[in-house]
Enzyme design. Structure first.
Site, PDB file in Angstrom:
ATOM      1  N   ASP A  33       4.555 -15.763  49.489  1.00  0.00           N
ATOM      2  CA  ASP A  33       5.403 -15.406  50.635  1.00  0.00           C
ATOM      3  C   ASP A  33       5.481 -16.603  51.577  1.00  0.00           C
ATOM      4  O   ASP A  33       4.467 -17.233  51.883  1.00  0.00           O
ATOM      5  CB  ASP A  33       4.798 -14.185  51.350  1.00  0.00           C
ATOM      6  CG  ASP A  33       5.782 -13.557  52.324  1.00  0.00           C
ATOM      7  OD1 ASP A  33       6.267 -14.265  53.230  1.00  0.00           O
ATOM      8  OD2 ASP A  33       6.066 -12.359  52.182  1.00  0.00           O
ATOM      9  N   ILE A  34       6.697 -16.921  52.026  1.00  0.00           N
ATOM     10  CA  ILE A  34       6.910 -18.080  52.894  1.00  0.00           C
ATOM     11  C   ILE A  34       6.428 -17.800  54.331  1.00  0.00           C
ATOM     12  O   ILE A  34       6.210 -18.739  55.106  1.00  0.00           O
ATOM     13  CB  ILE A  34       8.407 -18.485  52.866  1.00  0.00           C
ATOM     14  CG1 ILE A  34       8.611 -19.942  53.192  1.00  0.00           C
ATOM     15  CG2 ILE A  34       9.238 -17.609  53.770  1.00  0.00           C
ATOM     16  CD1 ILE A  34      10.045 -20.433  52.926  1.00  0.00           C
ATOM     17  N   GLN A  96      11.793  -3.400  56.070  1.00  0.00           N
ATOM     18  CA  GLN A  96      12.245  -4.198  54.918  1.00  0.00           C
ATOM     19  C   GLN A  96      13.249  -5.231  55.421  1.00  0.00           C
ATOM     20  O   GLN A  96      14.279  -4.875  56.000  1.00  0.00           O
ATOM     21  CB  GLN A  96      12.903  -3.305  53.852  1.00  0.00           C
ATOM     22  CG  GLN A  96      13.310  -4.100  52.611  1.00  0.00           C
ATOM     23  CD  GLN A  96      13.984  -3.254  51.520  1.00  0.00           C
ATOM     24  OE1 GLN A  96      14.354  -2.107  51.764  1.00  0.00           O
ATOM     25  NE2 GLN A  96      14.152  -3.838  50.349  1.00  0.00           N
ATOM     26  N   HIS A 102      10.591  -5.493  46.275  1.00  0.00           N
ATOM     27  CA  HIS A 102       9.428  -6.374  46.136  1.00  0.00           C
ATOM     28  C   HIS A 102       8.161  -5.654  46.565  1.00  0.00           C
ATOM     29  O   HIS A 102       8.198  -4.725  47.370  1.00  0.00           O
ATOM     30  CB  HIS A 102       9.603  -7.663  46.941  1.00  0.00           C
ATOM     31  CG  HIS A 102       9.933  -7.456  48.389  1.00  0.00           C
ATOM     32  ND1 HIS A 102      11.207  -7.181  48.841  1.00  0.00           N
ATOM     33  CD2 HIS A 102       9.155  -7.467  49.488  1.00  0.00           C
ATOM     34  CE1 HIS A 102      11.198  -7.042  50.143  1.00  0.00           C
ATOM     35  NE2 HIS A 102       9.963  -7.194  50.578  1.00  0.00           N
ATOM     36  N   HIS A 104       4.413  -6.532  48.205  1.00  0.00           N
ATOM     37  CA  HIS A 104       3.530  -7.523  48.842  1.00  0.00           C
ATOM     38  C   HIS A 104       2.117  -7.298  48.314  1.00  0.00           C
ATOM     39  O   HIS A 104       1.628  -6.163  48.303  1.00  0.00           O
ATOM     40  CB  HIS A 104       3.475  -7.303  50.356  1.00  0.00           C
ATOM     41  CG  HIS A 104       4.766  -7.486  51.068  1.00  0.00           C
ATOM     42  ND1 HIS A 104       5.098  -8.655  51.716  1.00  0.00           N
ATOM     43  CD2 HIS A 104       5.805  -6.637  51.288  1.00  0.00           C
ATOM     44  CE1 HIS A 104       6.282  -8.523  52.291  1.00  0.00           C
ATOM     45  NE2 HIS A 104       6.735  -7.297  52.043  1.00  0.00           N
TER      46      HIS A 104
HETATM   47  P1  DGP Z   1       9.917  -7.389  53.730  1.00  0.00           P
HETATM   48  O1  DGP Z   1       9.943  -7.662  55.229  1.00  0.00           O
HETATM   49  O2  DGP Z   1       8.935  -6.289  53.322  1.00  0.00           O
HETATM   50  O3  DGP Z   1      11.323  -7.184  53.210  1.00  0.00           O
HETATM   51  O4  DGP Z   1       9.349  -8.724  53.075  1.00  0.00           O
HETATM   52  C1  DGP Z   1      10.134  -9.835  52.796  1.00  0.00           C
HETATM   53  C2  DGP Z   1       9.194 -11.008  52.706  1.00  0.00           C
HETATM   54  O5  DGP Z   1       9.884 -12.072  52.108  1.00  0.00           O
HETATM   55  C3  DGP Z   1       8.676 -11.510  54.062  1.00  0.00           C
HETATM   56  O6  DGP Z   1       7.256 -11.366  54.120  1.00  0.00           O
HETATM   57  C4  DGP Z   1       9.076 -12.966  54.089  1.00  0.00           C
HETATM   58  C5  DGP Z   1       9.441 -13.282  52.668  1.00  0.00           C
HETATM   59  N1  DGP Z   1      10.524 -14.231  52.512  1.00  0.00           N
HETATM   60  C6  DGP Z   1      11.735 -14.191  53.127  1.00  0.00           C
HETATM   61  N2  DGP Z   1      12.497 -15.216  52.723  1.00  0.00           N
HETATM   62  C7  DGP Z   1      11.745 -15.910  51.819  1.00  0.00           C
HETATM   63  C8  DGP Z   1      11.997 -17.080  51.052  1.00  0.00           C
HETATM   64  O7  DGP Z   1      13.042 -17.705  51.089  1.00  0.00           O
HETATM   65  N3  DGP Z   1      10.990 -17.508  50.247  1.00  0.00           N
HETATM   66  C9  DGP Z   1       9.785 -16.853  50.169  1.00  0.00           C
HETATM   67  N4  DGP Z   1       8.859 -17.371  49.366  1.00  0.00           N
HETATM   68  N5  DGP Z   1       9.516 -15.740  50.882  1.00  0.00           N
HETATM   69  C10 DGP Z   1      10.493 -15.278  51.698  1.00  0.00           C
END
Ligand code: DGP
Length: 140
Positions: A33-34, A96, A102, A104
């Site tokens: 996660d970024i 979300q 997805h 986590h």
């Molecule tokens: P949610 O809020 O449950 O939909 O989680 C989405 C997650 O995705 C959040 O923790 C941040 C992550 N995220 C968003 N954009 C990117 C990206 O471009 N790359 C990665 N690796 N993670 C991302």
């Protein structure tokens, strides 16, 4: 193949934008996660685009679950957290933010007092990379 050209996770699957993957098979991908809420925060996705739990077909859900178990097991060995939580959000009320199904995987520390609606803060790339390397080593 279900694909959404506007979806950030579909772009990661297609290699259009970078990510730090830790595991991949025919239908699923695990990557860091970024915006990690803790060190080692990892995401598991189906490669195909389904918005949420209600849309993802059962066979794809089973494959995501198997990958989540495999990666969580590696995290528990590589990072030795006190516990591991799975969080899976569906819809705005569940916070979300990316509309591609997805899961986590969140390594936990006793007393971390994590809230389920965490803030999306940019992570330290070196820290994210170090966690990824440790998880990948365990998966090999
Ligand atoms: P949610 O809020 O449950 O939909 O989680 C989405 C997650 O995705 C959040 O923790 C941040 C992550 N995220 C968003 N954009 C990117 C990206 O471009 N790359 C990665 N690796 N993670 C991302």
């Amino acid at each position: 193949m279900s694909f959404d050209s506007e979806c950030i996770f579909c772009k990661i699957v297609a290699g259009e934008i970078g990510s730090m993957p830790v595991y991949e098979d025919a239908n699923t991908l695990a990557f860091m996660d970024i915006n990690p809420v803790v060190y080692g925060h990892t995401l598991i996705i189906p490669k195909q685009h389904w918005q949420n739990l209600y849309e993802v077909p059962d066979d794809q859900l089973a494959e995501v679950s198997a990958t989540a178990k495999r990666v969580a097991t590696a995290i528990s060995k590589a990072l030795v957290p006190d516990g591991v939580s799975f969080v899976q959000a569906n819809g705005k009320g569940a916070a979300q933010s990316v509309l591609h199904f997805h899961v986590h995987i969140i390594p936990r520390t006793l007393g971390d007092d994590l809230k389920i609606n965490w803030k999306l803060n940019p992570g330290n790339p070196d820290q994210i990379r170090s966690a990824a390397q440790r998880i990948v080593r365990e998966l090999q």
